[in-house]
Scaffold this motif. Sequence first.
Motif, PDB file in Angstrom:
ATOM      1  N   TYR A 175     -35.899 -66.892  -7.155  1.00 51.61           N
ATOM      2  CA  TYR A 175     -34.974 -67.143  -8.254  1.00 51.61           C
ATOM      3  C   TYR A 175     -35.020 -66.109  -9.378  1.00 51.61           C
ATOM      4  CZ  TYR A 175     -33.942 -71.717  -6.211  1.00 51.61           C
ATOM      5  OH  TYR A 175     -33.540 -72.728  -5.369  1.00 51.61           O
ATOM      6  N   PRO A 176     -36.210 -65.603  -9.782  1.00 55.79           N
ATOM      7  CA  PRO A 176     -36.201 -64.611 -10.869  1.00 55.79           C
ATOM      8  C   PRO A 176     -35.396 -63.360 -10.546  1.00 55.79           C
ATOM      9  CG  PRO A 176     -38.408 -65.498 -10.564  1.00 55.79           C
ATOM     10  CD  PRO A 176     -37.580 -66.005  -9.419  1.00 55.79           C
ATOM     11  N   LEU A 177     -35.251 -63.035  -9.271  1.00 51.35           N
ATOM     12  CA  LEU A 177     -34.529 -61.819  -8.897  1.00 51.35           C
ATOM     13  C   LEU A 177     -33.016 -62.012  -8.923  1.00 51.35           C
ATOM     14  CD1 LEU A 177     -36.729 -60.343  -6.030  1.00 51.35           C
ATOM     15  CD2 LEU A 177     -36.983 -60.203  -8.503  1.00 51.35           C
ATOM     16  N   LEU A 178     -32.556 -63.213  -9.250  1.00 53.26           N
ATOM     17  CA  LEU A 178     -31.126 -63.449  -9.400  1.00 53.26           C
ATOM     18  C   LEU A 178     -30.655 -63.151 -10.815  1.00 53.26           C
ATOM     19  CD1 LEU A 178     -30.712 -66.882  -7.533  1.00 53.26           C
ATOM     20  CD2 LEU A 178     -30.854 -64.588  -6.585  1.00 53.26           C
ATOM     21  N   ASP A 179     -31.575 -62.864 -11.702  1.00 53.79           N
ATOM     22  CA  ASP A 179     -31.277 -62.705 -13.115  1.00 53.79           C
ATOM     23  C   ASP A 179     -31.816 -61.359 -13.592  1.00 53.79           C
ATOM     24  OD1 ASP A 179     -31.361 -62.801 -15.914  1.00 53.79           O
ATOM     25  OD2 ASP A 179     -31.628 -64.967 -15.950  1.00 53.79           O
ATOM     26  N   GLN A 184     -35.964 -57.600 -15.707  1.00 57.04           N
ATOM     27  CA  GLN A 184     -36.440 -56.715 -16.761  1.00 57.04           C
ATOM     28  C   GLN A 184     -37.814 -57.166 -17.262  1.00 57.04           C
ATOM     29  OE1 GLN A 184     -35.146 -53.975 -17.889  1.00 57.04           O
ATOM     30  NE2 GLN A 184     -36.256 -53.621 -19.802  1.00 57.04           N
ATOM     31  N   ASN A 185     -37.983 -58.454 -17.475  1.00 55.34           N
ATOM     32  CA  ASN A 185     -39.262 -58.970 -17.957  1.00 55.34           C
ATOM     33  C   ASN A 185     -40.382 -58.746 -16.943  1.00 55.34           C
ATOM     34  OD1 ASN A 185     -38.011 -59.865 -20.306  1.00 55.34           O
ATOM     35  ND2 ASN A 185     -37.606 -61.906 -19.490  1.00 55.34           N
ATOM     36  N   ILE A 186     -40.044 -58.776 -15.672  1.00 59.68           N
ATOM     37  CA  ILE A 186     -41.030 -58.497 -14.614  1.00 59.68           C
ATOM     38  C   ILE A 186     -41.426 -57.026 -14.636  1.00 59.68           C
ATOM     39  CG2 ILE A 186     -41.351 -58.342 -12.109  1.00 59.68           C
ATOM     40  CD1 ILE A 186     -39.484 -60.850 -11.926  1.00 59.68           C
ATOM     41  N   LEU A 187     -40.416 -56.156 -14.745  1.00 57.40           N
ATOM     42  CA  LEU A 187     -40.686 -54.717 -14.674  1.00 57.40           C
ATOM     43  C   LEU A 187     -41.449 -54.202 -15.893  1.00 57.40           C
ATOM     44  CD1 LEU A 187     -37.279 -53.428 -13.231  1.00 57.40           C
ATOM     45  CD2 LEU A 187     -39.424 -53.834 -12.008  1.00 57.40           C
ATOM     46  N   VAL A 188     -41.274 -54.847 -17.028  1.00 54.13           N
ATOM     47  CA  VAL A 188     -41.993 -54.427 -18.232  1.00 54.13           C
ATOM     48  C   VAL A 188     -43.505 -54.471 -17.998  1.00 54.13           C
ATOM     49  CG1 VAL A 188     -42.579 -55.171 -20.578  1.00 54.13           C
ATOM     50  CG2 VAL A 188     -40.187 -54.946 -19.909  1.00 54.13           C
ATOM     51  N   GLN A 189     -43.951 -55.413 -17.153  1.00 49.71           N
ATOM     52  CA  GLN A 189     -45.386 -55.550 -16.898  1.00 49.71           C
ATOM     53  C   GLN A 189     -45.972 -54.343 -16.156  1.00 49.71           C
ATOM     54  OE1 GLN A 189     -46.550 -59.583 -15.508  1.00 49.71           O
ATOM     55  NE2 GLN A 189     -44.385 -60.110 -15.735  1.00 49.71           N
ATOM     56  N   LEU A 190     -45.109 -53.537 -15.533  1.00 51.96           N
ATOM     57  CA  LEU A 190     -45.597 -52.379 -14.780  1.00 51.96           C
ATOM     58  C   LEU A 190     -46.156 -51.285 -15.679  1.00 51.96           C
ATOM     59  CD1 LEU A 190     -42.728 -52.032 -12.167  1.00 51.96           C
ATOM     60  CD2 LEU A 190     -45.072 -52.741 -11.704  1.00 51.96           C
ATOM     61  N   ALA A 345     -45.625 -50.992  -6.262  1.00 51.76           N
ATOM     62  CA  ALA A 345     -45.036 -51.796  -5.188  1.00 51.76           C
ATOM     63  C   ALA A 345     -45.957 -52.948  -4.808  1.00 51.76           C
ATOM     64  CB  ALA A 345     -44.765 -50.912  -3.975  1.00 51.76           C
ATOM     65  N   LYS A 346     -47.228 -52.664  -4.651  1.00 53.45           N
ATOM     66  CA  LYS A 346     -48.182 -53.711  -4.284  1.00 53.45           C
ATOM     67  C   LYS A 346     -48.372 -54.708  -5.419  1.00 53.45           C
ATOM     68  CE  LYS A 346     -50.426 -50.581  -1.050  1.00 53.45           C
ATOM     69  NZ  LYS A 346     -51.573 -49.681  -0.779  1.00 53.45           N
ATOM     70  N   PHE A 347     -48.327 -54.206  -6.655  1.00 56.30           N
ATOM     71  CA  PHE A 347     -48.421 -55.082  -7.814  1.00 56.30           C
ATOM     72  C   PHE A 347     -47.246 -56.062  -7.833  1.00 56.30           C
ATOM     73  CE2 PHE A 347     -47.183 -56.018 -12.190  1.00 56.30           C
ATOM     74  CZ  PHE A 347     -48.362 -56.500 -12.738  1.00 56.30           C
ATOM     75  N   LEU A 348     -46.040 -55.537  -7.600  1.00 62.79           N
ATOM     76  CA  LEU A 348     -44.845 -56.383  -7.603  1.00 62.79           C
ATOM     77  C   LEU A 348     -44.886 -57.418  -6.484  1.00 62.79           C
ATOM     78  CD1 LEU A 348     -42.061 -53.750  -8.371  1.00 62.79           C
ATOM     79  CD2 LEU A 348     -42.737 -55.668  -9.829  1.00 62.79           C
ATOM     80  N   LYS A 349     -45.326 -57.002  -5.314  1.00 64.50           N
ATOM     81  CA  LYS A 349     -45.401 -57.926  -4.177  1.00 64.50           C
ATOM     82  C   LYS A 349     -46.322 -59.103  -4.505  1.00 64.50           C
ATOM     83  CE  LYS A 349     -46.677 -58.219   0.716  1.00 64.50           C
ATOM     84  NZ  LYS A 349     -47.681 -59.284   0.547  1.00 64.50           N
ATOM     85  N   GLU A 350     -47.477 -58.809  -5.084  1.00 63.10           N
ATOM     86  CA  GLU A 350     -48.421 -59.882  -5.417  1.00 63.10           C
ATOM     87  C   GLU A 350     -47.895 -60.736  -6.565  1.00 63.10           C
ATOM     88  OE1 GLU A 350     -51.098 -60.709  -3.679  1.00 63.10           O
ATOM     89  OE2 GLU A 350     -50.453 -59.130  -2.305  1.00 63.10           O
ATOM     90  N   LEU A 351     -47.305 -60.091  -7.559  1.00 61.44           N
ATOM     91  CA  LEU A 351     -46.783 -60.812  -8.716  1.00 61.44           C
ATOM     92  C   LEU A 351     -45.670 -61.774  -8.323  1.00 61.44           C
ATOM     93  CD1 LEU A 351     -46.693 -61.142 -11.845  1.00 61.44           C
ATOM     94  CD2 LEU A 351     -44.988 -59.305 -11.861  1.00 61.44           C
ATOM     95  N   LEU A 352     -44.775 -61.309  -7.436  1.00 58.95           N
ATOM     96  CA  LEU A 352     -43.622 -62.116  -7.038  1.00 58.95           C
ATOM     97  C   LEU A 352     -43.943 -63.095  -5.918  1.00 58.95           C
ATOM     98  CD1 LEU A 352     -40.998 -59.229  -7.071  1.00 58.95           C
ATOM     99  CD2 LEU A 352     -41.171 -61.092  -8.729  1.00 58.95           C
TER     100      LEU A 352
END
Length: 410
Positions: A175-179, A184-190, A345-352
């Motif tokens: 669901y977060p990837l529909l918005d 943006q809030n997810i990517l800021v954590q990178l 990429a690995k960070f995003l996979k684990e986070l999501l």
Amino acid sequence: MLEWSRTSSCFYMTSRDDKGLISELRNHNWRVVSVGNECSIEVPGVLNVGRLQELLLTLATLIKREIGDSSVLVIGYVMKQSREEDFARRGAFPIYPSKDGLIFVPLSFELPLSSQLQEVDTVLHKITDEIIKIDPNCSIDFPKGISFSSGMSEIIRFVEEHPDICIIDQFKNIYPLLDRLQIQNILVQLQELGTEGKTKLRAPYSLKVDNFHDGELDKHLAEANLSFPLIVKPQVACGVSDAHNMALVFQIEEFSNLSVPLPAVLQEYIDHGSKIFKFYVIGDKVFHAVRNSMPNASLLKPSSGGEPLTFNSLKTLPVATKEQQLQTRVQDSKSVDTDLVEEAAKFLKELLGLTIIGFDVVVQEGTGDHVIVDLNYLPSFKEVPDSVAVPAFWDAIRQTYESKRGKAQT
């Protein structure tokens, strides 16, 4: 017939009542399946299937039973037809077990879903393909405001009632990837991944707007570290027809007649030498490819004629011409810090908590900043050669299944 009979198991599907042929096949240990209510064959050992839509799942369960290996998994999948055909054309959906022991069958909305879901070991889905409507006023609070097809709604209810069923991937994780605001809030954590003195990895600067006629828009842009040109995107990221209708705006006056759906997200337009780097996370593997992209803003502005440059990012993206590419600094895969992006990429996979994701990276001219401008679930990964992508796809599904089964047993 004799040659094929030497294999471990042979199946013959027919809609004709040819008792002579069927008896001969049965004598050579073939499994016979009759298809269609008008072809009910009264011969011992013949399995009668009422509708054609039942055939593939019936065949998959028969093959699994014949093999007698509990590690063989039947994967029921749900996605739009064009996506299904693309995966199948690339050999990603075999009906006979892959090297990872996976059998793929489509789930049919024309048949009772509960019985199909009880026959499969895992459900692979592209839930966004089954979205009918999204209420933009609820887009910040997914899954509220989303209307799915009746078939997808039934699957969602079934999963809620049977939490032990393995889903790739959990609906709530997607669901977060529909918005785009949540993306943006997810990517800021990178930004935490970057270290001082090294390449900077970041999200694009952005601002959410509910209308384009805010008298203090200039002030809000400055507070968000934004300046023109800006790329304007609907806040709803996918699943609806206008989610990819965007615009490039060069001055504030161009907002007056802008047709991009609201609410919207304003993002900095990053000059990136007409090259975009598409990264794919498939299980524990990361792949990337280079594609032509939009030219620098200075090359786009003369063609705008004082109007916003509107486009659909899936269909009419203004990709740089060969001449425009020659006018910009040509980049190649060496210009990307692959170690840093693979770490991201690995960070995003684990986070999501997702099995397969894709994201786009552009390298900003001048600063060298690596900016992630898009993030999506279960992409087609067409740019990756099938010889490596498809086995990685199978491995990823197997790994996710084993991981979820392991957690369920602890």
